[in-house]
Design an enzyme around this catalytic site. Structure first.
Site, short mmCIF file in Angstrom:
data_model
loop_
_atom_site.label_atom_id
_atom_site.label_comp_id
_atom_site.label_asym_id
_atom_site.label_seq_id
_atom_site.Cartn_x
_atom_site.Cartn_y
_atom_site.Cartn_z
N LYS A 1 79.57 37.72 44.46
CA LYS A 1 80.75 36.98 44.91
C LYS A 1 80.25 35.39 45.44
CE LYS A 1 83.72 36.45 49.21
NZ LYS A 1 83.90 37.26 50.36
N GLU B 1 68.59 38.63 44.68
CA GLU B 1 68.30 39.97 43.90
C GLU B 1 69.13 39.78 42.63
OE1 GLU B 1 68.98 39.98 47.10
OE2 GLU B 1 68.12 41.53 48.20
N GLY C 1 82.79 41.11 50.67
CA GLY C 1 81.94 41.85 49.78
C GLY C 1 82.12 43.23 49.75
N ARG C 2 81.88 44.09 51.04
CA ARG C 2 81.92 45.32 51.40
C ARG C 2 83.36 45.83 51.16
NH1 ARG C 2 80.20 42.69 55.75
NH2 ARG C 2 81.16 42.81 57.56
N GLU D 1 77.52 47.35 58.20
CA GLU D 1 77.33 45.90 58.17
C GLU D 1 78.56 45.36 58.99
OE1 GLU D 1 75.79 43.72 54.44
OE2 GLU D 1 77.76 43.33 54.19
N HIS E 1 70.77 72.68 53.38
CA HIS E 1 69.43 73.09 53.02
C HIS E 1 68.56 72.15 53.60
CE1 HIS E 1 70.28 76.85 51.13
NE2 HIS E 1 71.61 76.29 50.92
N LYS F 1 66.51 37.31 55.01
CA LYS F 1 66.57 36.56 53.85
C LYS F 1 65.77 35.18 53.99
CE LYS F 1 71.07 38.00 52.06
NZ LYS F 1 72.51 37.44 51.95
O1 LIG Z 1 78.34 39.30 45.91
P1 LIG Z 1 77.08 38.62 46.59
O2 LIG Z 1 77.58 37.21 47.17
O3 LIG Z 1 76.01 38.74 45.87
O4 LIG Z 1 76.40 39.53 47.88
C1 LIG Z 1 76.03 40.84 48.17
C2 LIG Z 1 76.06 41.47 49.30
O5 LIG Z 1 75.09 40.50 50.16
C3 LIG Z 1 75.85 40.74 51.53
O6 LIG Z 1 76.19 39.31 51.89
C4 LIG Z 1 74.78 40.68 52.46
O7 LIG Z 1 74.19 42.07 52.23
C5 LIG Z 1 76.94 41.60 51.61
O8 LIG Z 1 77.85 41.41 52.49
C6 LIG Z 1 77.24 41.38 50.05
O9 LIG Z 1 77.99 42.35 49.66
#
Ligand SMILES: O=P(O)(O)OC[C@H]1O[C@](O)(CO)[C@@H](O)[C@@H]1O
Length: 546
Positions: A209, A215, A269-270, A355, A386, A514
């Site tokens: 987003k 990452e 995002g979530r 979150e 189990h 972060k």
């Molecule tokens: O879609 P992006 O901006 O890469 O963010 C990924 C994720 O990082 C966060 O901002 C924090 O973990 C989440 O809310 C989001 O889903």
């Protein structure tokens, strides 16, 4: 147009719930069943393909009445109306929360700050439909003109968990495309994934987003470098696409603007799997199945916004969760899907729940003195039985659990399905009824043990029981029903955030780590670090062999 800001502990219902808790906390559910032959009808909801039984909870009519009163006192209906009408209810970020618009029929206008967002949603959906069908049917090919065989979703958090969960959950409906998900910054994750496909026949979707997530961009660059080991630069345009609200950054990365799928800041995002973030779902399952998923979620939205609260599934499950979290002081809840297809469901839910509701200041920015977000954990039954059911049955903690089952087996294996559903039912029955000393004694006597032997083993074989569960029984695992199930939990999260008077739609808590990681990375690169505590310094020394 903010959400109501009502401290739940100051409501009349909250105080009465406390008093009520003291009268009910030691009562046994099995006794309540014996006393009320209609209990299961009072405490269950049949809706659409769903049968939700919440009768195996430590509640009676007064509990339900007071929980509903709590919902009314914190002005839940007003909050729901505000969410669905596009008010800027994500106040700390100044945004509307309208992932529900993504599954609303196109003819119904949805306004964000006065502007109807439905036309832009339709434009993106058409783009998703066209692109995914052209990839699936081989009209769009890779740089050597071969059809695509593999799709890699590069994203993390909401840009990974939702689509990954859905693709696995609906694996039965999948087409020939192999889908892969790369999320972790761990280079071994990327390298292991890269072993599984060839550059000429693989499509890469960079999903972010913000398009600044460390990452995702690191993984995208690593994969791009790997791709360019064999492919010419011009091939990037055919093999790399992006989903983002930050189209400028995606263009700067080198993505062909035609293949940038936009999303908007009013989609958290979530909660974003319903947006273009679901591109991997469209590709893996075909666009029609994606639409079915959206349509199911929309049906749950209609249920949530129109059903009276006492027959409203998300509201009921949210209030029950508050009951255990805030009055019984249960810290966590388990979610146990009785289908292997949902093996990523709890991992997905963990972001949605924790979150959103892992907050310790209220909507006024004041510290709060009551518990908020529950810990959510679990894995599919019967595997879970189990692994950790021992603790559910005989441990010292109270862990309310949702049991999710599907009546029909997708592959139609009746032998297995009968066994699966027997276990599904047996566990909630056992958790409620437990096993008394007398029952254990009778059982052991029947086995021929003498009294001395019985007395020695008896305490270990007793089950206290009275452990609460909800049963969410659904006819069949279809795209529509999965959409309903996911939307159910989304709304449950929202209702709980309303009760707790917290901001469920920001996530500032992930920022500090972060920031520090950036500082530490610079230190590691320079091989000097002085500004860390002794513990962190020693750990870094270990890493750098100092
Ligand atoms: O879609 P992006 O901006 O890469 O963010 C990924 C994720 O990082 C966060 O901002 C924090 O973990 C989440 O809310 C989001 O889903």
């Amino acid at each position: 147009m903010a959400l109501p800001k009502i401290n739940p502990t100051k409501t009349t219902a909250w105080k009465q719930l406390y008093e009520h808790y003291n009268t009910i906390k030691d009562q046994e559910m099995k006794t309540m069943f014996a006393a009320d032959t209609n209990r299961v009808n009072t405490f269950s909801i049949t809706w659409d393909d769903f049968y939700v039984d919440f009768s195996k909870n430590r509640i009676n009519a007064t509990t339900q009445k007071l929980l509903l009163q709590l919902a009314s006192e914190i002005k839940l209906q007003e909050a729901i109306n505000k969410q669905f009408s596009g008010c800027l209810i994500n106040e700390t970020e100044g945004r509307a929360v309208l992932h529900t618009a993504l599954r609303t029929p196109k003819t119904t206008p949805v306004l964000v700050e006065g502007a109807n967002v439905m036309p832009q949603i339709q434009t993106v959906k058409k783009k998703l439909e066209r692109f995914s069908s052209q990839i699936i049917n081989g009209q769009l090919t890779g740089y050597t003109n071969q059809p695509f065989t593999d799709v890699v979703n590069i994203g993390i958090g909401g840009s990974d968990l939702g689509p990954h969960m859905v693709v696995e959950a609906l694996g039965y409906y999948k087409n020939h495309l192999q889908t892969h998900f790369v999320s972790n910054i761990d280079g071994d994750h990327v390298q292991e994934t890269l072993k599984k496909f060839h550059p000429e026949t693989t499509l890469f979707i960079i999903v972010s987003k913000s398009f600044v997530t460390q990452e995702t961009l690191t993984n995208a660059n690593t994969i791009l470098a790997w791709f360019l080991n064999t492919a010419p630069k011009a091939a990037i345009a055919k093999h790399f696409v992006a989903v983002t609200a930050n189209t400028k950054k995606a263009e700067a990365f080198g993505i062909n603007p035609e293949y940038i799928f936009p999303m908007w800041n009013w989609v958290g995002g979530r909660f974003s799997l319903w947006s273009a973030v679901g591109l991997s779902i469209c590709l893996a399952l075909g666009y029609r199945n994606f639409e079915k998923l959206l349509s199911g979620a929309n049906q749950m939205d209609i249920h949530f916004t129109t059903a009276p609260f006492e027959k409203n599934i998300p509201v009921t499950l949210a209030l029950l969760s508050v009951w255990y979290n805030n009055f019984f002081e249960a810290e966590s809840e388990a979610v146990i899907p009785y289908t292997q297809y949902l093996h990523r469901f709890v991992t997905y839910l963990q972001q949605g729940v924790m979150e959103s509701n892992g907050k310790s200041v209220d909507r006024n920015g004041q510290p709060i003195n009551y518990q908020t977000g529950t810990l959510v954990w679990g894995q599919p039954g019967t595997n879970a039985q189990h692994a950790f059911f021992q603790l559910l049955h005989q441990g010292t903690k109270l862990i309310p659990a949702d049991f999710i089952g599907f009546a029909e087996s997708l592959h139609g294996n009746k032998t297995h399905q009968d066994l699966l559903i027997s276990n599904f039912c047996a566990q909630t029955e056992a958790l409620m009824n437990g096993k008394t000393e007398t029952e254990v004694q009778q059982e052991l006597t029947a086995k021929g043990l003498c009294n001395k032997e019985i007395q020695a083993i008896l305490p270990f074989k007793v089950f206290a029981g009275n452990k609460p569960t909800n049963t969410i029984f659904i006819k069949k695992l279809t795209p529509e029903n999965l959409g309903k199930l996911i939307a159910l939990y989304e709304h449950k999260i929202f209702v709980q955030g309303c009760v707790w008077n917290i901001c469920s739609f920001d996530q500032f808590g992930v920022e500090l780590g972060k920031q520090l990681a950036t500082t530490i990375l610079a230190d590691v690169k320079n091989n000097t670090f002085t500004n860390h505590d002794a513990s962190t310094t020693k750990i870094l020394n270990f890493y750098l062999n100092k």
